[in-house]
Enzyme design. Structure first.
Site, PDB file in Angstrom:
ATOM      1  NE  ARG A  59     -21.465 -26.405  50.739  1.00  0.00           N
ATOM      2  CZ  ARG A  59     -22.781 -26.550  50.778  1.00  0.00           C
ATOM      3  NH1 ARG A  59     -23.315 -27.719  50.519  1.00  0.00           N
ATOM      4  NH2 ARG A  59     -23.564 -25.537  51.084  1.00  0.00           N
ATOM      5  N   GLY A  60     -21.480 -26.752  54.485  1.00  0.00           N
ATOM      6  CA  GLY A  60     -22.854 -26.585  54.958  1.00  0.00           C
ATOM      7  C   GLY A  60     -22.859 -26.714  56.473  1.00  0.00           C
ATOM      8  CB  ALA A  61     -24.280 -24.603  59.141  1.00  0.00           C
ATOM      9  NE  ARG A 109     -15.779 -23.197  55.816  1.00  0.00           N
ATOM     10  CZ  ARG A 109     -16.796 -23.200  54.950  1.00  0.00           C
ATOM     11  NH1 ARG A 109     -17.461 -24.313  54.717  1.00  0.00           N
ATOM     12  NH2 ARG A 109     -17.183 -22.079  54.343  1.00  0.00           N
ATOM     13  CD  GLN A 130     -20.744 -22.429  48.039  1.00  0.00           C
ATOM     14  OE1 GLN A 130     -20.734 -21.552  47.171  1.00  0.00           O
ATOM     15  NE2 GLN A 130     -20.136 -22.277  49.198  1.00  0.00           N
ATOM     16  CG  ASP A 177     -23.225 -20.803  57.205  1.00  0.00           C
ATOM     17  OD1 ASP A 177     -23.834 -20.192  56.301  1.00  0.00           O
ATOM     18  OD2 ASP A 177     -22.609 -21.870  57.007  1.00  0.00           O
ATOM     19  CG  ASN A 210     -26.998 -18.229  54.372  1.00  0.00           C
ATOM     20  OD1 ASN A 210     -26.652 -19.334  54.753  1.00  0.00           O
ATOM     21  ND2 ASN A 210     -27.567 -18.037  53.195  1.00  0.00           N
ATOM     22  CE  LYS A 211     -21.119 -19.520  51.370  1.00  0.00           C
ATOM     23  NZ  LYS A 211     -19.791 -19.615  52.003  1.00  0.00           N
TER      24      LYS A 211
HETATM   25  C1  LIG Z   1     -27.786 -25.559  55.684  1.00  0.00           C
HETATM   26  S1  LIG Z   1     -26.365 -24.674  55.974  1.00  0.00           S
HETATM   27  C2  LIG Z   1     -25.980 -24.136  54.398  1.00  0.00           C
HETATM   28  C3  LIG Z   1     -25.142 -22.910  54.432  1.00  0.00           C
HETATM   29  O1  LIG Z   1     -23.747 -23.251  54.485  1.00  0.00           O
HETATM   30  C4  LIG Z   1     -23.142 -22.688  53.354  1.00  0.00           C
HETATM   31  O2  LIG Z   1     -21.842 -22.264  53.566  1.00  0.00           O
HETATM   32  P1  LIG Z   1     -20.602 -23.130  52.956  1.00  0.00           P
HETATM   33  O3  LIG Z   1     -21.031 -23.657  51.617  1.00  0.00           O
HETATM   34  O4  LIG Z   1     -19.479 -22.118  52.887  1.00  0.00           O
HETATM   35  O5  LIG Z   1     -20.346 -24.215  53.962  1.00  0.00           O
HETATM   36  C5  LIG Z   1     -24.027 -21.535  52.981  1.00  0.00           C
HETATM   37  O6  LIG Z   1     -23.838 -20.434  53.824  1.00  0.00           O
HETATM   38  C6  LIG Z   1     -25.360 -22.163  53.168  1.00  0.00           C
HETATM   39  O7  LIG Z   1     -26.448 -21.305  53.241  1.00  0.00           O
END
Ligand SMILES: CSC[C@H]1O[C@H](OP(=O)(O)O)[C@H](O)[C@@H]1O
Length: 355
Positions: A51-53, A88, A200, A241, A251-252
């Site tokens: 996960r993470g963009a 996603r 997270q 994101d 973002n989150k």
């Molecule tokens: C460096 S991108 C990180 C970004 O992605 C996360 O979302 P997820 O954990 O749902 O993939 C979150 O928004 C982070 O800030």
């Protein structure tokens, strides 16, 4: 990043397979899984093993490589890309990487696509690492400038969710300046938002910072504004994101609330993003598709029981329903700057990077 004296990326190719760190097992287990099919990559993205963009962008790239091993026709390639994009919707990096792979592969003969895909995916992964290194250096300058005012002062930085090396192929985005500043000897401390409902921050950011020896304190999401009111936050650095061409930051979930508190308290608020996270096709954050995840992610919480077993327990009444939007949008007016590999830009200046 170095773990147990080994250097790891979050995802890497092995013989016609892809190895990845299963982030759903952290912080108590460090588990590497190997995936060999497109379906397994889609599952890993959808269930947030990766996960993470930037990382789901790289995962999509390797997913294209896996997906076309049996057939690399234009039709087959298009179907693989669509399956990955459907996993996603919010992080633009996923679609950006999948479409870049598609364009590059259509430019080579069909017979060469299966092998070329691994090279194209590796290039996306390597570019991410280089971009994040540059983000770290630009962001370190911000922290150093704050520290120069009072050499004894510890710079307190609040971050939300995980935008560390685990959210990327390596290096991280929001945490990259923190690592760079720490490694340069600057005194930094990180307020780590736990980041409900998937936590997270508590499970990934805290683990990363502990592994790297960066002082940090995990806080409830709702504590950030209070800390800002009491002068305990010098700056906020988050990941993203999707950033619109006008500088709205998606973002989150919960990021917007931190930005509101920061704005109210005059605390600088930065988003650290590699340029593939900027969506030049979208002007307004209101037009971004916000992923709605399973309400059970709110209704249940997971963690390690005293006997070491992984436990998942319900925390809301069975009669209650839950809603789980995974992201929110911080309008550009609340954003002090966007830290990219090309430098730091005020939202109104982002267009000068335009592609
Ligand atoms: C460096 S991108 C990180 C970004 O992605 C996360 O979302 P997820 O954990 O749902 O993939 C979150 O928004 C982070 O800030």
């Amino acid at each position: 990043m170095r773990i147990h004296d080994q250097h790891f990326r979050t995802i890497w190719p092995t013989q016609n397979a892809v190895s990845l760190i299963d982030q759903t097992r952290l912080p108590f287990e460090f588990v590497i899984v190997s995936v060999t099919t497109l379906a397994e990559v889609c599952h890993a993205i959808r269930h947030m093993q990766v996960r993470g963009a930037p990382l789901i962008g790289a995962a999509a790239a390797y997913g294209v490589a896996l997906g076309i091993q049996s057939s690399a026709t234009e039709t087959a390639l298009a179907a693989v890309v669509q399956q990955l994009i459907a996993t996603r919707p919010t992080a633009v990096n996923l679609a950006w990487a999948a479409h870049r792979m598609q364009q590059q592969l259509l430019a080579v003969p069909e017979a060469a696509r299966a092998s070329a895909a691994w090279l194209f995916a590796q290039a996306i992964a390597d570019e991410d690492v280089a971009q994040n290194l540059a983000i770290g250096q630009h962001g370190k300058a911000l922290i150093a400038a704050k520290a120069s005012v009072d050499a004894q002062q510890t710079i307190n930085i609040l971050t939300h969710c995980n935008a560390g090396w685990l959210a990327t192929v390596d290096g991280g985005t929001a945490l990259a300046p923190i690592y760079a500043a720490h490694d340069a000897g600057l005194k930094v401390h990180v307020w780590v938002d736990e980041t409900r409902p998937r936590n997270q921050g508590a499970s990934l950011t805290a683990w990363e910072l502990a592994q790297h020896g960066v002082p940090h304190t995990v806080i409830a999401d709702n504590a950030g504004g209070h800390l800002m009111q009491h002068g305990q936050v010098d700056m906020v650095i988050v990941g993203a994101d999707r950033v619109t061409r006008e500088g709205d930051v998606c973002n989150k979930i919960g990021t917007y609330l931190k930005a509101l508190a920061a704005y109210d308290q005059g605390v600088p608020f930065y988003a650290a993003v590699p340029t593939p996270t900027i969506d030049w096709q979208v002007a307004r954050g209101a037009d971004i598709d916000i992923e709605m995840r399973d309400a059970d992610e709110v209704a249940y919480i997971s963690g390690q029981a005293p006997d070491g077993r992984w436990q998942r327990v319900r925390i809301i009444p069975h009669e209650s329903t839950a809603l789980n939007p995974a992201f929110d949008v911080t309008p550009a007016r609340l954003v002090t700057g966007i830290i990219t590999e090309c430098g730091i830009f005020a939202p109104a200046q982002l267009h000068t990077l335009g592609q």
